[in-house]
Design a protein around this motif. Structure first.
Motif, mmCIF file in Angstrom:
data_model
loop_
_atom_site.group_PDB
_atom_site.id
_atom_site.type_symbol
_atom_site.label_atom_id
_atom_site.label_comp_id
_atom_site.label_asym_id
_atom_site.label_seq_id
_atom_site.Cartn_x
_atom_site.Cartn_y
_atom_site.Cartn_z
ATOM 1 N N GLY A 157 77.961 13.176 34.785
ATOM 2 C CA GLY A 157 77.012 13.465 35.849
ATOM 3 C C GLY A 157 77.292 12.787 37.164
ATOM 4 O O GLY A 157 76.538 12.959 38.131
ATOM 5 N N ASP A 158 78.357 11.995 37.242
ATOM 6 C CA ASP A 158 78.751 11.434 38.535
ATOM 7 C C ASP A 158 79.292 12.565 39.413
ATOM 8 O O ASP A 158 79.818 13.557 38.900
ATOM 9 C CB ASP A 158 79.820 10.363 38.356
ATOM 10 N N ALA A 159 79.179 12.435 40.723
ATOM 11 C CA ALA A 159 79.547 13.548 41.597
ATOM 12 C C ALA A 159 80.188 13.085 42.894
ATOM 13 O O ALA A 159 79.792 12.064 43.470
ATOM 14 C CB ALA A 159 78.318 14.404 41.910
ATOM 15 N N ILE A 160 81.184 13.866 43.324
ATOM 16 C CA ILE A 160 81.806 13.686 44.634
ATOM 17 C C ILE A 160 81.399 14.889 45.470
ATOM 18 O O ILE A 160 81.653 16.037 45.084
ATOM 19 C CB ILE A 160 83.336 13.634 44.534
ATOM 20 N N THR A 161 80.744 14.680 46.603
ATOM 21 C CA THR A 161 80.351 15.779 47.478
ATOM 22 C C THR A 161 81.268 15.783 48.698
ATOM 23 O O THR A 161 81.529 14.735 49.292
ATOM 24 C CB THR A 161 78.890 15.657 47.938
ATOM 25 N N LEU A 162 81.758 16.981 49.056
ATOM 26 C CA LEU A 162 82.773 17.105 50.097
ATOM 27 C C LEU A 162 82.470 18.293 51.008
ATOM 28 O O LEU A 162 81.771 19.228 50.624
ATOM 29 C CB LEU A 162 84.162 17.293 49.471
ATOM 30 N N THR A 163 83.048 18.247 52.206
ATOM 31 C CA THR A 163 82.931 19.330 53.178
ATOM 32 C C THR A 163 84.324 19.677 53.683
ATOM 33 O O THR A 163 85.152 18.781 53.892
ATOM 34 C CB THR A 163 82.067 18.910 54.383
#
Length: 296
Positions: A157-163
């Motif tokens: 459930g860990d997450a990396i959010t990117l654009t």
């Protein structure tokens, strides 16, 4: 949080001197996603996806580990290539990895990393990003073509959010020196000089900045590529005579100044990969610099 040990690390003399490796994923941002693409001899995985995921420079916005969200430092990014290789910039070091993409599943395999010494805050983020960018990740892509959003989520459930990051032009951007280069080896800056050396190219053929102690200005002729294109390979800059101030500064700053000044002499090659700039002389001496991320 799932953790994976970094393998294939080559140290030269200390944690501030590293052997740089070739990253197949570094390149031009694509205007559209890549579909099927088999792995190659220079990559350890394969790519089979319909998602607009590969050959895009993804700027890391934040990292969520064990429910705690942390904003990413300037320069943190991820790129996933179509030949089974990926790279992740942590804001200090760069991690290269074998990668397999199957549908919306991204599997990160063996990794290798530079070993530049980092400030404590960046070290903490780097360790967390390395742990999250491991094993099987679920990729979710949304947003518009011009403003894509990517989330990479671990099984825990860990997450990396990117654009999706827009490339920056050579001219008009303030480039801050963050490493010195000698052939295939990058070395961190002398302690206490971080952020002191920078340069800005003008569209009129001028250049100005700081060697690390004294400020300078002069001319710089760009050839072989459009300076506003945002991503070039093997283009050149020819520096004319640079005039500078002549104040005396502490030893580390003067050491940095002499090294940067040597690079900015005569004809050098340059490469811009989105927000990263490399200048290199024919003898292999050079420097790496970064443009600040938008809003940071």
């Amino acid at each position: 949080m799932r953790k994976q040990k970094i393998t294939h690390v080559t140290a030269i003399t200390s944690v501030t001197t590293v052997a740089l490796f070739t990253l197949a994923a570094c390149g031009t941002e694509s205007g559209s996603g890549s579909s099927a693409g088999a792995g190659s001899a220079d990559g350890g995985g394969s790519v089979r996806t319909g998602l607009p995921l590969t050959d895009v420079h993804w700027s890391v916005d934040s990292l969520t580990v064990d429910g705690r969200k942390t904003a990413a430092p300037a320069g943190a990014s991820v790129e996933i290539g179509t030949k089974g290789r990926a790279s992740a910039r942590t804001g200090c070091n760069t991690i290269g990895a074998d990668v397999t993409v199957d549908g919306d599943t991204v599997t990160v395999g063996d990794k290798e990393s530079t070993l530049i010494g980092c400030p404590e805050e960046l070290r903490a983020f780097e360790k967390a990003l390395d742990g999250a960018f491991s094993g099987k990740l679920k990729a979710t892509v949304g947003g518009t073509e011009k403003d894509r959003r990517l989330t990479l989520t671990t099984a825990d459930g860990d997450a990396i959010t990117l654009t999706s990051g827009a490339p920056v032009p050579l001219a008009g951007t303030r480039w801050t020196v963050d490493a010195l280069v000698a052939g295939a080896t990058a070395t961190s800056l002398p302690k206490g000089t971080e952020g002191k050396a920078y340069l800005t190219f003008g569209k009129d053929g001028s250049v100005e900045g700081s060697f690390g102690c004294n400020t300078f200005r002069g001319t710089a002729k760009v050839a072989g590529a459009d300076a506003a294109a945002g991503s070039q390979a093997a283009a050149t800059v020819t520096f004319g005579r640079l005039s500078s101030t002549r104040k005396l500064c502490p030893g580390p700053e003067m050491t940095l100044e002499r090294q940067v000044q040597k690079v900015l002499e005569g004809k050098v090659t340059y490469e811009v990969h989105h927000r990263a700039l490399t200048l290199k002389r024919a003898d292999g001496q050079g420097l790496d610099a970064m443009a600040a991320a938008a809003g940071k």
